[in-house]
Design a protein around this motif. Structure first.
Motif, PDB file in Angstrom:
ATOM      1  N   GLY A 272       4.739  -4.827  10.960  1.00  0.00           N
ATOM      2  CA  GLY A 272       5.233  -3.695  11.719  1.00  0.00           C
ATOM      3  C   GLY A 272       4.169  -2.920  12.456  1.00  0.00           C
ATOM      4  O   GLY A 272       4.423  -1.800  12.913  1.00  0.00           O
ATOM      5  N   GLY A 273       2.946  -3.462  12.564  1.00  0.00           N
ATOM      6  CA  GLY A 273       1.930  -2.799  13.356  1.00  0.00           C
ATOM      7  C   GLY A 273       0.887  -2.052  12.549  1.00  0.00           C
ATOM      8  O   GLY A 273       0.806  -2.185  11.323  1.00  0.00           O
ATOM      9  N   PRO A 274       0.103  -1.224  13.224  1.00  0.00           N
ATOM     10  CA  PRO A 274      -1.015  -0.546  12.563  1.00  0.00           C
ATOM     11  C   PRO A 274      -0.596   0.505  11.536  1.00  0.00           C
ATOM     12  O   PRO A 274      -1.353   0.787  10.603  1.00  0.00           O
ATOM     13  N   GLY A 275       0.606   1.073  11.698  1.00  0.00           N
ATOM     14  CA  GLY A 275       1.050   2.099  10.755  1.00  0.00           C
ATOM     15  C   GLY A 275       1.118   1.605   9.315  1.00  0.00           C
ATOM     16  O   GLY A 275       0.471   2.175   8.420  1.00  0.00           O
ATOM     17  N   PRO A 276       1.865   0.552   9.040  1.00  0.00           N
ATOM     18  CA  PRO A 276       1.921   0.020   7.670  1.00  0.00           C
ATOM     19  C   PRO A 276       0.573  -0.463   7.159  1.00  0.00           C
ATOM     20  O   PRO A 276       0.267  -0.315   5.972  1.00  0.00           O
ATOM     21  N   TRP A 277      -0.242  -1.038   8.046  1.00  0.00           N
ATOM     22  CA  TRP A 277      -1.569  -1.496   7.618  1.00  0.00           C
ATOM     23  C   TRP A 277      -2.452  -0.305   7.241  1.00  0.00           C
ATOM     24  O   TRP A 277      -3.150  -0.325   6.234  1.00  0.00           O
ATOM     25  N   GLY A 278      -2.396   0.737   8.035  1.00  0.00           N
ATOM     26  CA  GLY A 278      -3.145   1.944   7.703  1.00  0.00           C
ATOM     27  C   GLY A 278      -2.692   2.545   6.385  1.00  0.00           C
ATOM     28  O   GLY A 278      -3.506   3.035   5.594  1.00  0.00           O
ATOM     29  N   LEU A 279      -1.390   2.499   6.123  1.00  0.00           N
ATOM     30  CA  LEU A 279      -0.866   3.020   4.854  1.00  0.00           C
ATOM     31  C   LEU A 279      -1.372   2.195   3.678  1.00  0.00           C
ATOM     32  O   LEU A 279      -1.726   2.748   2.625  1.00  0.00           O
ATOM     33  N   ALA A 280      -1.432   0.883   3.856  1.00  0.00           N
ATOM     34  CA  ALA A 280      -1.939   0.020   2.784  1.00  0.00           C
ATOM     35  C   ALA A 280      -3.409   0.315   2.495  1.00  0.00           C
ATOM     36  O   ALA A 280      -3.826   0.390   1.335  1.00  0.00           O
ATOM     37  N   LEU A 281      -4.215   0.506   3.543  1.00  0.00           N
ATOM     38  CA  LEU A 281      -5.623   0.840   3.342  1.00  0.00           C
ATOM     39  C   LEU A 281      -5.778   2.205   2.675  1.00  0.00           C
ATOM     40  O   LEU A 281      -6.643   2.399   1.823  1.00  0.00           O
ATOM     41  N   ALA A 282      -4.927   3.151   3.078  1.00  0.00           N
ATOM     42  CA  ALA A 282      -4.971   4.468   2.446  1.00  0.00           C
ATOM     43  C   ALA A 282      -4.596   4.370   0.968  1.00  0.00           C
ATOM     44  O   ALA A 282      -5.156   5.084   0.122  1.00  0.00           O
ATOM     45  N   ALA A 283      -3.646   3.485   0.649  1.00  0.00           N
ATOM     46  CA  ALA A 283      -3.256   3.297  -0.752  1.00  0.00           C
ATOM     47  C   ALA A 283      -4.414   2.746  -1.566  1.00  0.00           C
ATOM     48  O   ALA A 283      -4.613   3.128  -2.727  1.00  0.00           O
ATOM     49  N   PHE A 284      -5.194   1.852  -0.971  1.00  0.00           N
ATOM     50  CA  PHE A 284      -6.375   1.348  -1.666  1.00  0.00           C
ATOM     51  C   PHE A 284      -7.347   2.493  -1.954  1.00  0.00           C
ATOM     52  O   PHE A 284      -7.874   2.618  -3.062  1.00  0.00           O
ATOM     53  N   GLY A 285      -7.576   3.338  -0.959  1.00  0.00           N
ATOM     54  CA  GLY A 285      -8.455   4.480  -1.163  1.00  0.00           C
ATOM     55  C   GLY A 285      -7.943   5.412  -2.238  1.00  0.00           C
ATOM     56  O   GLY A 285      -8.704   5.902  -3.086  1.00  0.00           O
ATOM     57  N   ALA A 286      -6.630   5.656  -2.229  1.00  0.00           N
ATOM     58  CA  ALA A 286      -6.051   6.502  -3.272  1.00  0.00           C
ATOM     59  C   ALA A 286      -6.198   5.847  -4.640  1.00  0.00           C
ATOM     60  O   ALA A 286      -6.420   6.522  -5.653  1.00  0.00           O
ATOM     61  N   GLY A 287      -6.109   4.529  -4.686  1.00  0.00           N
ATOM     62  CA  GLY A 287      -6.299   3.817  -5.944  1.00  0.00           C
ATOM     63  C   GLY A 287      -7.699   3.976  -6.488  1.00  0.00           C
ATOM     64  O   GLY A 287      -7.884   4.118  -7.705  1.00  0.00           O
ATOM     65  N   THR A 288      -8.712   3.973  -5.606  1.00  0.00           N
ATOM     66  CA  THR A 288     -10.072   4.167  -6.089  1.00  0.00           C
ATOM     67  C   THR A 288     -10.239   5.551  -6.700  1.00  0.00           C
ATOM     68  O   THR A 288     -10.922   5.715  -7.720  1.00  0.00           O
ATOM     69  N   ALA A 289      -9.613   6.557  -6.084  1.00  0.00           N
ATOM     70  CA  ALA A 289      -9.674   7.896  -6.666  1.00  0.00           C
ATOM     71  C   ALA A 289      -8.969   7.914  -8.019  1.00  0.00           C
ATOM     72  O   ALA A 289      -9.447   8.527  -8.984  1.00  0.00           O
ATOM     73  N   GLY A 290      -7.840   7.208  -8.117  1.00  0.00           N
ATOM     74  CA  GLY A 290      -7.130   7.128  -9.389  1.00  0.00           C
ATOM     75  C   GLY A 290      -7.928   6.387 -10.443  1.00  0.00           C
ATOM     76  O   GLY A 290      -7.924   6.759 -11.620  1.00  0.00           O
ATOM     77  N   GLY A 291      -8.636   5.332 -10.030  1.00  0.00           N
ATOM     78  CA  GLY A 291      -9.469   4.598 -10.971  1.00  0.00           C
ATOM     79  C   GLY A 291     -10.607   5.439 -11.509  1.00  0.00           C
ATOM     80  O   GLY A 291     -10.935   5.372 -12.704  1.00  0.00           O
ATOM     81  N   ALA A 292     -11.216   6.243 -10.639  1.00  0.00           N
ATOM     82  CA  ALA A 292     -12.274   7.141 -11.099  1.00  0.00           C
ATOM     83  C   ALA A 292     -11.734   8.162 -12.085  1.00  0.00           C
ATOM     84  O   ALA A 292     -12.368   8.469 -13.099  1.00  0.00           O
TER      85      ALA A 292
END
Length: 457
Positions: A272-292
């Motif tokens: 669906g374009g850059p929007g969903p991909w950006g959301l997936a990358l943001a989720a990875f970043g949020a996961g790193t904060a959650g892992g810490a």
């Protein structure tokens, strides 16, 4: 160090019943640690936005995607070239001075970049030169910074301290990217670059106030080449160290190729374009904060075994793009992967802190950094030709397989499985390193004594 061992008094004064001020910070959060963490958050907020601003500054002058890549490469090349020298310098000189000097260089280069963008149309060569200066500053800053952070923490709560530090760093990177993108759209890239310059100035000022009075003076030794060779011996003599560095030299490269080249193409055609991909990358970043955040509570005993097992999920995003998984599933998977890889990152810092002599932190860190970034430009440059040769789906499955195979190979290193968290006898004095299967076992022939001299991300 001593500044990382401060303790706050009890809630009540003994005997007179008068209330004292309550604890203002945990006992492991000393003055140096707080200054370093605060400076890292400030610089991270500015730098994450500046990466976006730099790309749009190039495009605003009529530059192409190739021009954007050239400016990015201009930053990466000096970073790779000068990392080892930066590590040796940081172990010869007071680390905080190296950090402040590097921040001053980054402040000046980003400030001049901002002036050029705000006052006219900067030329491509000018932007490339300024990006190269930024990469040079980073090459000297990164080993000094990691060495200083490792030296600012001691005692049984080191893992928690590293987790909180990384939580602040990851949060700043996520927030800075979001804020930077919004500001580029609102006021243009020049002002975002100016904010980054100011952030470097403020971060450098905070780092200038670091207390190094209890840092041991560096003993006289040979020249820079001697220090580089000594750093290599530190790395080569520890199988757990060089095994992880080699692992991540490839892992970081293929992950970068998948995320920077293949991911956007899959997103455009299937998600669906850059929007969903950006959301997936943001989720990875949020996961790193959650892992810490998770690692502020957990204290695994087998630190490298736990960390290495948590690298396996990093193979999943490439596999998900190869399928391809729907956007919602990919987002959830990226969040979980972020949590897992952050567990590894905290365990890695614990291993370095526990096993490497303080006076060699920066040299070892420079080899670590070099292994992490050296192959990234090669992998991203080859990603397109490899796709043309074997197809994108096969290339993505290959990325996933490489990550899994290399991680399994690292688990075959006995020291990786045996490296055990040691609990210091007191919060002030760590005990000898431990590489034992059980508390009463005799250390193996490959035990990781700091005196043995010595890589990972």
């Amino acid at each position: 160090m001593g500044s990382g061992q401060q303790h706050i008094g009890d809630d009540r004064a003994a005997g007179d019943g008068r209330k004292r001020p309550g604890p203002t910070r945990p006992s492991w959060a000393g003055r140096n640690y707080l200054l370093l963490t605060g400076a890292t958050v400030i610089a991270g907020l500015g730098s994450s936005g500046a990466l976006i601003a730099t790309a749009f500054a190039v495009l605003a002058t009529g530059g192409s995607a190739t021009d954007v890549g050239l400016v990015a490469a201009a930053r990466t090349i000096p970073l790779v070239l000068f990392l080892l020298i930066g590590g040796a310098v940081a172990d010869r000189l007071p680390r905080h001075r190296v950090m402040v000097a590097a921040n001053a260089l980054n402040c000046a280069s980003q400030g001049l970049f901002a002036v050029l963008v705000l006052t006219g149309e900067p030329r491509l060569w000018q932007m490339a030169v300024l990006a190269a200066l930024g990469g040079t500053g980073q090459a000297f800053f990164a080993p000094a910074s990691e060495g200083m952070v490792l030296a600012s923490v001691s005692g049984a709560q080191a893992g928690r301290a590293f987790a909180v530090f990384r939580m602040g760093m990851n949060g700043a990177n996520i927030g800075g990217a979001a804020l930077g993108g919004a500001l580029v759209a609102a006021v243009g890239p020049g002002w975002v670059l100016a904010v980054d310059s100011a952030a470097f100035a403020l971060a450098g000022t905070l780092r200038a106030f670091l207390d190094v009075s209890e840092v041991p003076e560096r003993a006289p030794r040979g020249g820079l080449l001697h220090d580089l060779r000594d750093g290599w011996r530190e790395v080569a003599s520890r199988p757990w160290l060089w095994a992880v560095v080699v692992q991540f030299s490839v892992v970081n490269a293929v992950v970068s190729a998948a995320e920077a080249v293949y991911g956007p193409l899959v997103a455009e055609q299937h998600l669906g374009g850059p929007g969903p991909w950006g959301l997936a990358l943001a989720a990875f970043g949020a996961g790193t904060a959650g892992g810490a955040l998770l690692m502020t509570r957990l204290k695994p005993r087998r630190i490298l075994l736990t960390g290495t097992l948590c690298v396996f999920p990093l193979a999943l995003p490439s596999a998900a793009l190869a399928v391809p998984l729907p956007a919602a599933g990919l987002t959830v998977l990226m969040f979980g992967t972020g949590i897992a890889i952050e567990v590894f990152a905290v365990m890695w810092m614990m291993a370095l802190h526990q096993e490497i002599p303080e006076e060699k932190f920066s040299r070892v860190s420079s080899y670590d950094w070099l292994g992490s970034v050296a192959m990234v430009p090669v992998a991203t440059a080859l990603a397109g030709p490899v796709q043309d040769l074997i197809g994108r789906t096969t290339a993505l499955w290959g990325c996933s397989a490489l990550i899994a195979l290399l991680t399994a190979a690292v688990l075959c290193v006995p020291d990786v499985r045996r490296l055990t968290r040691r609990e210091p006898a007191t919060s002030a004095e760590p005990t000898a390193p431990c590489l034992r299967d059980h508390p009463d076992d005799t250390p193996s022939s490959g035990s990781l004594s700091p005196s043995a001299g010595p890589p990972g991300p």
